[in-house]
Design a protein around this motif. Structure first.
Motif, PDB file in Angstrom:
ATOM      1  N   ARG A 190       9.404   8.963   1.910  1.00 48.58           N
ATOM      2  CA  ARG A 190       9.152   9.999   0.999  1.00 48.58           C
ATOM      3  C   ARG A 190      10.355  10.829   1.125  1.00 48.58           C
ATOM      4  NH1 ARG A 190       4.607   7.636   3.853  1.00 48.58           N
ATOM      5  NH2 ARG A 190       2.799   8.947   3.061  1.00 48.58           N
ATOM      6  N   GLN A 191      10.358  11.466  -0.217  1.00 46.56           N
ATOM      7  CA  GLN A 191      11.196  12.924  -0.237  1.00 46.56           C
ATOM      8  C   GLN A 191      10.666  14.251  -0.091  1.00 46.56           C
ATOM      9  OE1 GLN A 191      12.834  11.789  -4.071  1.00 46.56           O
ATOM     10  NE2 GLN A 191      15.169  12.055  -3.071  1.00 46.56           N
ATOM     11  N   TYR A 192      10.490  14.757   1.208  1.00 49.02           N
ATOM     12  CA  TYR A 192       9.638  16.010   1.245  1.00 49.02           C
ATOM     13  C   TYR A 192      10.418  17.228   0.593  1.00 49.02           C
ATOM     14  CZ  TYR A 192       7.407  13.055   4.886  1.00 49.02           C
ATOM     15  OH  TYR A 192       6.633  11.861   5.551  1.00 49.02           O
ATOM     16  N   THR A 193       9.591  17.700  -0.189  1.00 46.18           N
ATOM     17  CA  THR A 193      10.359  18.975  -0.891  1.00 46.18           C
ATOM     18  C   THR A 193       9.427  20.249  -0.823  1.00 46.18           C
ATOM     19  OG1 THR A 193       9.184  18.399  -2.961  1.00 46.18           O
ATOM     20  CG2 THR A 193      11.329  17.356  -2.752  1.00 46.18           C
ATOM     21  N   GLY A 194      10.002  21.524  -1.259  1.00 45.89           N
ATOM     22  CA  GLY A 194       9.277  22.627  -0.992  1.00 45.89           C
ATOM     23  C   GLY A 194       9.061  23.152   0.308  1.00 45.89           C
ATOM     24  N   PHE A 195      10.012  22.690   1.298  1.00 44.49           N
ATOM     25  CA  PHE A 195       9.654  23.249   2.861  1.00 44.49           C
ATOM     26  C   PHE A 195      10.823  24.270   3.107  1.00 44.49           C
ATOM     27  CE2 PHE A 195      11.223  23.075   7.354  1.00 44.49           C
ATOM     28  CZ  PHE A 195       9.994  23.462   7.881  1.00 44.49           C
ATOM     29  N   THR A 196      10.573  25.466   3.605  1.00 44.92           N
ATOM     30  CA  THR A 196      11.373  26.534   3.989  1.00 44.92           C
ATOM     31  C   THR A 196      11.476  26.742   5.520  1.00 44.92           C
ATOM     32  OG1 THR A 196      11.198  27.729   1.966  1.00 44.92           O
ATOM     33  CG2 THR A 196      12.148  28.706   3.750  1.00 44.92           C
ATOM     34  N   PRO A 197      12.441  26.336   6.065  1.00 46.20           N
ATOM     35  CA  PRO A 197      12.516  26.343   7.749  1.00 46.20           C
ATOM     36  C   PRO A 197      12.440  27.810   8.297  1.00 46.20           C
ATOM     37  CG  PRO A 197      14.760  25.860   6.977  1.00 46.20           C
ATOM     38  CD  PRO A 197      13.866  25.585   5.617  1.00 46.20           C
ATOM     39  N   PRO A 198      12.043  28.173   9.445  1.00 45.25           N
ATOM     40  CA  PRO A 198      12.223  29.271  10.206  1.00 45.25           C
ATOM     41  C   PRO A 198      13.598  29.599  10.075  1.00 45.25           C
ATOM     42  CG  PRO A 198      10.762  27.949  11.433  1.00 45.25           C
ATOM     43  CD  PRO A 198      11.374  27.153  10.294  1.00 45.25           C
ATOM     44  N   PRO A 199      14.327  31.100  10.046  1.00 44.13           N
ATOM     45  CA  PRO A 199      15.382  31.410  10.236  1.00 44.13           C
ATOM     46  C   PRO A 199      16.164  30.744  11.444  1.00 44.13           C
ATOM     47  CG  PRO A 199      13.936  33.270   9.694  1.00 44.13           C
ATOM     48  CD  PRO A 199      13.072  32.340   9.944  1.00 44.13           C
ATOM     49  N   GLY A 200      17.261  30.347  11.074  1.00 44.56           N
ATOM     50  CA  GLY A 200      18.083  29.619  12.539  1.00 44.56           C
ATOM     51  C   GLY A 200      17.793  28.299  12.377  1.00 44.56           C
ATOM     52  N   TYR A 201      16.702  27.737  11.785  1.00 47.06           N
ATOM     53  CA  TYR A 201      16.401  26.448  12.009  1.00 47.06           C
ATOM     54  C   TYR A 201      16.951  25.645  10.872  1.00 47.06           C
ATOM     55  CZ  TYR A 201      12.843  27.166  15.817  1.00 47.06           C
ATOM     56  OH  TYR A 201      12.428  27.473  16.964  1.00 47.06           O
ATOM     57  N   PRO A 202      17.247  24.289  11.012  1.00 47.07           N
ATOM     58  CA  PRO A 202      17.732  23.348   9.981  1.00 47.07           C
ATOM     59  C   PRO A 202      16.651  22.876   9.126  1.00 47.07           C
ATOM     60  CG  PRO A 202      17.993  22.220  12.085  1.00 47.07           C
ATOM     61  CD  PRO A 202      17.642  23.810  12.464  1.00 47.07           C
ATOM     62  N   ASN A 203      16.976  22.576   8.011  1.00 44.39           N
ATOM     63  CA  ASN A 203      15.857  22.054   7.182  1.00 44.39           C
ATOM     64  C   ASN A 203      15.747  20.389   7.572  1.00 44.39           C
ATOM     65  OD1 ASN A 203      13.972  20.819   5.527  1.00 44.39           O
ATOM     66  ND2 ASN A 203      14.466  22.252   3.688  1.00 44.39           N
ATOM     67  N   PRO A 204      14.982  19.796   8.503  1.00 45.61           N
ATOM     68  CA  PRO A 204      15.015  18.525   8.723  1.00 45.61           C
ATOM     69  C   PRO A 204      14.799  17.391   7.680  1.00 45.61           C
ATOM     70  CG  PRO A 204      12.902  19.420   9.410  1.00 45.61           C
ATOM     71  CD  PRO A 204      13.688  20.511   8.972  1.00 45.61           C
ATOM     72  N   TYR A 205      14.097  18.004   6.453  1.00 46.17           N
ATOM     73  CA  TYR A 205      13.466  17.107   5.461  1.00 46.17           C
ATOM     74  C   TYR A 205      14.858  16.754   4.406  1.00 46.17           C
ATOM     75  CZ  TYR A 205       9.249  18.191   7.345  1.00 46.17           C
ATOM     76  OH  TYR A 205       8.112  18.292   8.196  1.00 46.17           O
ATOM     77  N   THR A 206      15.986  17.838   4.476  1.00 47.25           N
ATOM     78  CA  THR A 206      16.855  17.768   3.566  1.00 47.25           C
ATOM     79  C   THR A 206      18.163  17.280   4.219  1.00 47.25           C
ATOM     80  OG1 THR A 206      17.458  20.118   3.715  1.00 47.25           O
ATOM     81  CG2 THR A 206      16.055  19.338   2.035  1.00 47.25           C
ATOM     82  N   THR A 207      18.294  16.992   5.617  1.00 51.88           N
ATOM     83  CA  THR A 207      19.743  16.731   6.312  1.00 51.88           C
ATOM     84  C   THR A 207      19.677  15.501   6.532  1.00 51.88           C
ATOM     85  OG1 THR A 207      19.282  18.821   7.558  1.00 51.88           O
ATOM     86  CG2 THR A 207      20.881  17.348   8.213  1.00 51.88           C
ATOM     87  N   PRO A 208      20.517  14.655   5.942  1.00 46.49           N
ATOM     88  CA  PRO A 208      20.619  13.271   6.026  1.00 46.49           C
ATOM     89  C   PRO A 208      21.109  12.786   7.516  1.00 46.49           C
ATOM     90  CG  PRO A 208      22.057  13.870   4.029  1.00 46.49           C
ATOM     91  CD  PRO A 208      21.749  15.160   5.137  1.00 46.49           C
ATOM     92  N   ASN A 209      20.633  11.622   7.832  1.00 47.53           N
ATOM     93  CA  ASN A 209      20.866  11.142   9.229  1.00 47.53           C
ATOM     94  C   ASN A 209      20.235  11.865  10.469  1.00 47.53           C
ATOM     95  OD1 ASN A 209      22.387   8.620   8.101  1.00 47.53           O
ATOM     96  ND2 ASN A 209      23.902  10.373   7.500  1.00 47.53           N
TER      97      ASN A 209
END
Length: 232
Positions: A190-209
Motif C-alpha cells: 500500500r501507499q499509506y497517505t493522510g497520516f500526520t505523526p505526533p511532533p518529533g516523530y518521523p512519518n513511517p509511511y513516507t520514509t523509504p527503507n
C-alpha cells in the motif's frame, strides 16, 4: 492445478526469497545477545509517549519486553532505517521473532503491536509502497489505506515466540511463520497517505527503507517480547 506462467513466476520469486543465503542477511536486532540489550542499544530509535503508566522496554535473556499495556493512551516503539535497500523489484525478506504476551484494543482497526515495513521509493512515486501488519492475540492482519483492517488470518500469537518471514516482491507480500513454505497471509503493498505523526516523530509511511515495530496507536495496548530482527 496447472499454474499460469505469471503465478508460477511469482511463486518462484518468493521461494527464492525464503531460501536466500543467510550470508546476505543484515542482523538488525539480536535480543539474545550477552549481555542482554534492547533494540535501542543496537541502532534503533526508541520513542514513547508519557501517559501514566509510561511504557517500558526491558532487556531480558529472552529478548526485549516492550510493554504499553498500562493504558491505551500510550504508544511506544522502535524505528530503524534498513542498512540494505528494501528494493521491492529485486525482492527482500524481513525476518522477526516475537511473542504477543497480551494485547487488547478499543477499535477493530487498531492493534497493540504492529510491524511497518516501507520499501524504497521510485522516482515516479509520490511516496514509497509498504505494509503495516497488526498483531492481536488470536490473529494477524494487514492495515488498509485509510487505516482500516484488511486481509487477516486467525493465528494464535500468544503461547510462544514465533519466527515470521515477511517477503516482498514487486507489489505483493507474503507472510510465512516458523519455516512453513505456505504463507499464512498475502496481499498487495500500500501507499499509506493522510497520516500526520505526533511532533518529533518521523512519518513511517513516507520514509523509504524504514522499519517500525511497536505500539503506534492510542486505541490499543500490548505487552510483547521482541527476540530478533534481520533483513535480506
Amino acid at each position: 492445478m496447472i499454474k499460469t506462467p505469471l503465478v508460477a513466476t511469482l511463486s518462484a520469486g518468493f521461494a527464492l526469497l525464503i531460501g536466500a543465503n543467510s550470508a546476505s542477511a543484515a542482523v538488525l536486532y539480536n535480543g539474545l545477545s550477552i549481555p542482554s540489550q534492547t533494540p535501542a542499544q543496537q541502532g534503533w530509535l526508541y520513542l514513547n509517549s508519557f501517559a501514566i503508566p509510561v511504557p517500558s522496554a526491558i532487556a531480558t535473556n529472552q529478548g526485549t519486553i516492550l510493554d504499553s499495556s498500562g493504558t491505551n493512551a500510550n504508544y511506544a516503539g522502535y524505528f530503524r532505517s534498513s542498512p540494505i535497500i528494501l528494493d521491492r523489484s529485486k525482492g527482500y525478506t524481513l525476518t522477526f521473532r516475537v511473542q504477543i504476551n497480551s494485547e487488547s484494543h478499543s477499535s477493530t482497526n487498531r492493534a497493540g503491536f504492529s510491524i511497518i515495513v516501507i520499501s524504497n521509493k521510485l522516482a515516479s512515486e509520490s511516496q514509497p509502497y509498504g505494509l503495516e501488519l497488526g498483531f492481536w492475540e488470536d490473529s494477524i492482519w494487514a492495515q488498509n489505506v485509510g487505516f482500516t483492517r484488511g486481509e487477516n488470518v486467525l493465528y494464535d500469537t500468544k503461547p510462544a515466540a514465533k519466527t515470521y518471514k515477511l517477503s516482498v516482491k514487486d507489489g505483493s507480500y507474503q507472510l510465512f511463520v516458523d519455516g512453513r513454505t505456505t504463507p499464512i497471509l498475502k496481499g498487495n503493498l500500500r501507499q499509506y497517505t493522510g497520516f500526520t505523526p505526533p511532533p518529533g516523530y518521523p512519518n513511517p509511511y513516507t520514509t523509504p527503507n524504514l522499519i517500525f515495530m511497536g505500539d503506534d496507536t492510542t486505541s490499543a495496548k500490548a505487552k510483547v517480547t521482541i527476540v530478533s530482527v534481520e533483513v535480506n
